[in-house]
Design a protein around this motif. Structure first.
Motif, short mmCIF file in Angstrom:
data_model
loop_
_atom_site.label_atom_id
_atom_site.label_comp_id
_atom_site.label_asym_id
_atom_site.label_seq_id
_atom_site.Cartn_x
_atom_site.Cartn_y
_atom_site.Cartn_z
N UNK A 139 0.82 -1.22 0.00
CA UNK A 139 0.00 0.00 0.00
C UNK A 139 0.85 1.27 0.00
N UNK A 140 2.16 1.13 0.14
CA UNK A 140 3.01 2.32 0.20
C UNK A 140 3.61 2.73 -1.14
N UNK A 141 3.33 1.96 -2.17
CA UNK A 141 4.00 2.19 -3.46
C UNK A 141 2.97 2.53 -4.55
N UNK A 142 3.45 3.07 -5.65
CA UNK A 142 2.52 3.30 -6.77
C UNK A 142 1.90 1.97 -7.19
N UNK A 143 0.60 1.99 -7.35
CA UNK A 143 -0.10 0.73 -7.62
C UNK A 143 0.35 0.07 -8.92
N UNK A 144 0.60 0.90 -9.95
CA UNK A 144 0.99 0.32 -11.24
C UNK A 144 2.30 -0.46 -11.11
N UNK A 145 3.20 0.03 -10.27
CA UNK A 145 4.49 -0.65 -10.10
C UNK A 145 4.29 -1.99 -9.40
N UNK A 146 3.40 -2.02 -8.44
CA UNK A 146 3.14 -3.27 -7.72
C UNK A 146 2.44 -4.28 -8.63
N UNK A 147 1.58 -3.77 -9.49
CA UNK A 147 0.85 -4.66 -10.41
C UNK A 147 1.81 -5.53 -11.22
N UNK A 148 2.97 -4.97 -11.57
CA UNK A 148 3.96 -5.74 -12.33
C UNK A 148 4.31 -7.05 -11.62
N UNK A 149 4.42 -6.98 -10.29
CA UNK A 149 4.75 -8.18 -9.51
C UNK A 149 3.52 -9.08 -9.38
N UNK A 150 2.38 -8.45 -9.10
CA UNK A 150 1.16 -9.24 -8.84
C UNK A 150 0.73 -10.01 -10.09
N UNK A 154 3.14 -12.89 -7.66
CA UNK A 154 3.85 -12.60 -6.41
C UNK A 154 2.81 -12.13 -5.37
N UNK A 155 3.06 -12.49 -4.12
CA UNK A 155 2.08 -12.26 -3.04
C UNK A 155 2.38 -10.96 -2.30
N UNK A 172 -7.44 -0.69 -2.96
CA UNK A 172 -6.74 -1.96 -2.75
C UNK A 172 -7.68 -3.15 -2.63
N UNK A 173 -8.97 -2.87 -2.68
CA UNK A 173 -9.99 -3.92 -2.51
C UNK A 173 -9.77 -5.08 -3.48
N UNK A 174 -9.42 -4.72 -4.72
CA UNK A 174 -9.30 -5.76 -5.74
C UNK A 174 -8.21 -6.76 -5.38
N UNK A 175 -7.11 -6.25 -4.84
CA UNK A 175 -6.01 -7.15 -4.47
C UNK A 175 -6.43 -8.06 -3.31
N UNK A 176 -7.29 -7.55 -2.46
CA UNK A 176 -7.79 -8.39 -1.36
C UNK A 176 -8.72 -9.46 -1.94
#
Ligand SMILES: [Fe+2]
Length: 242
Positions: A139-150, A154-155, A172-176
């Motif tokens: 939750x501390x990072x730009x979402x688009x950057x995290x999406x690359x991992x997800x 990646x968990x 962040x609901x979607x990731x949950x």
């Protein structure tokens, strides 16, 4: 379902999270007040600053300081690390010692100054080597950057502080809901007054989803070796909490 805090800085003297056993016990009391049954102690590991051997020795000494005072009244404590990810980390000798003890589950913190695709490759390589990497406080990072991992499966772990901001939480609901979030953390540093509330609030807001996440966390902690409480805590430390 046991309530698990997957990310907390509660080892005395291990990093800036706690300066003493007294603080660590106050932190554990806060977590207990939040309803936490088990917590993973995750002191920072910075590959550019720490040598593996000195970190492990220091962490063991800090854990020993804490374990002398533990009783079954506190949450069960496991030991891991919050490892700053950098390119090439997959080659680091002894990386398995930074996973939660007894598992191959590894909490990775991404840098705050951005990263290239090479870091995604590094995390994927770490997984190839048989680890289960979990990205800390996504939750501390730009979402688009995290999406690359997800997108690569990646968990992820969320911090309790996010749940104080309903508008941010919506994002962040979607990731949950899609199962990418497998762990929740207090990321507790020090022992602030009412420091139990963020975790408590998070569990209340998530409702049954919290149980689903804790079930995933419990799987990640299968085989984890807890710090063993002693029968007789030192009196002066026990008094702090009464
Ligand atoms: Fe942290």
């Amino acid at each position: 379902m046991p309530i698990i805090d997957f990310h907390a800085h509660i080892l005395p003297g291990a990093d800036h999270g706690s300066d003493s056993s007294k603080t660590s016990l106050a932190q554990l009391a806060l977590l207990r007040a939040a309803g936490v049954d088990a917590v993973v102690a995750t002191p920072h590991f910075y590959p550019h600053m720490h040598s593996m051997q000195s970190f492990l020795e220091h962490r063991a000494r800090c854990a020993e300081r804490l374990v002398r005072h533990l009783t079954p009244a506190y949450p069960t404590a496991f030991v891991g690390a919050e490892v700053l990810a950098c390119e090439g980390l997959e080659h680091m000798e002894g990386l398995e010692h930074l996973a939660v003890k007894g598992t191959r589950t590894l909490l990775l913190e991404l840098p705050f100054s951005g990263w290239g695709h090479g870091l995604v490759e590094t995390v994927l390589q770490i997984r190839e080597h048989g680890f289960t990497p979990v990205l800390a406080h996504v939750d501390r990072y730009p979402r688009a950057s995290i999406e690359e991992f997800l997108h690569e499966g990646i968990l992820a772990q969320l911090n309790a502080e996010l749940f104080a901001h309903p508008l941010r939480l919506r994002a962040y609901r979607r990731w949950i809901e899609n199962g990418a979030v497998v762990a929740l953390g207090s990321d507790l540093h020090k022992a602030p007054k009412n420091g139990h509330r963020p975790f408590q609030k998070m569990c209340a807001k998530l409702g049954p989803e919290a149980d689903r996440i804790f079930a995933r966390t419990a799987e990640l902690l299968e085989g984890a070796v807890p710090l063993t409480p002693t029968e007789a805590p030192q009196k002066e430390e026990a008094l702090v909490l009464t």
